[in-house]
Design an enzyme around this catalytic site. Structure first.
Site, PDB file in Angstrom:
ATOM      1  N   VAL A   1       1.034  -1.084  -0.190  1.00  0.00           N
ATOM      2  CA  VAL A   1       0.252  -0.069   0.026  1.00  0.00           C
ATOM      3  C   VAL A   1       0.848   1.194  -0.245  1.00  0.00           C
ATOM      4  O   VAL A   1       1.184   1.543   0.922  1.00  0.00           O
ATOM      5  CB  VAL A   1      -1.171   0.475   0.989  1.00  0.00           C
ATOM      6  CG1 VAL A   1      -1.897   1.123   1.027  1.00  0.00           C
ATOM      7  CG2 VAL A   1      -1.720  -1.250   1.143  1.00  0.00           C
ATOM      8  N   GLU A   7       4.755  -7.871   2.614  1.00  0.00           N
ATOM      9  CA  GLU A   7       4.189  -9.028   3.489  1.00  0.00           C
ATOM     10  C   GLU A   7       4.162  -7.889   5.737  1.00  0.00           C
ATOM     11  O   GLU A   7       3.752  -9.099   6.215  1.00  0.00           O
ATOM     12  CB  GLU A   7       6.032  -8.681   3.967  1.00  0.00           C
ATOM     13  CG  GLU A   7       6.214 -10.268   3.048  1.00  0.00           C
ATOM     14  CD  GLU A   7       7.138  -8.971   1.824  1.00  0.00           C
ATOM     15  OE1 GLU A   7       6.569  -7.901   1.185  1.00  0.00           O
ATOM     16  OE2 GLU A   7       8.317  -8.708   1.111  1.00  0.00           O
TER      17      GLU A   7
END
Length: 134
Positions: free
Chosen positions: A43, A55
């Protein structure tokens, strides 16, 4: 869950990437000992330093759901020509979750035509974690 299913989950997550600045959509899928899978995608933010890696998003989702260990395997995929590995920050974030359960997960670094397999301890030797503070 097979490795191919875990990789497919990471690729599905990458399809939801919000990466308008880099156009480098990354997906991650975490497999836990109980068979559950948590996914995340990167993001980005106009203030670049506030971007979140796939992750890290997946680990935050797992932690928010109360998952505190049992990490067995991680698949990470992106659009590059070579298998993608977790960045340094993500290695540390994954390590925190892994150490809570005493595991050394296998990381599937996925490229378009190949998968590199490596243990987290190989990507982050001599890691700093919860036991370092005791």
């Amino acid at each position: 869950m097979t490795d191919q299913e875990l990789i497919a989950a990471a690729r599905d997550a990458a399809a939801n990437s919000y990466s308008p600045y880099s156009n480098f959509g990354v997906g991650a899928a975490l497999l836990f000992q109980d068979g559950s899978v948590v996914t995340g995608t990167n993001v980005e933010n106009a203030s670049y330093g506030l971007a979140l890696c796939a992750e890290t998003v997946a680990v935050a989702k797992a932690m928010a759901d109360g998952v505190r260990g049992g990490l067995e395997k991680v698949a990470v995929t992106g659009p590059g020509a070579e298998p993608i590995t977790p960045c340094g920050r993500c290695r540390q974030v994954l390590n925190e979750l892994a150490q809570l359960g005493g595991t050394d997960p296998e990381i599937l670094c996925v490229g378009p035509d190949s998968v590199a397999r490596v243990r987290l301890s190989q990507l982050l030797p001599h890691a700093f974690g919860p036991t370092s503070l005791a």
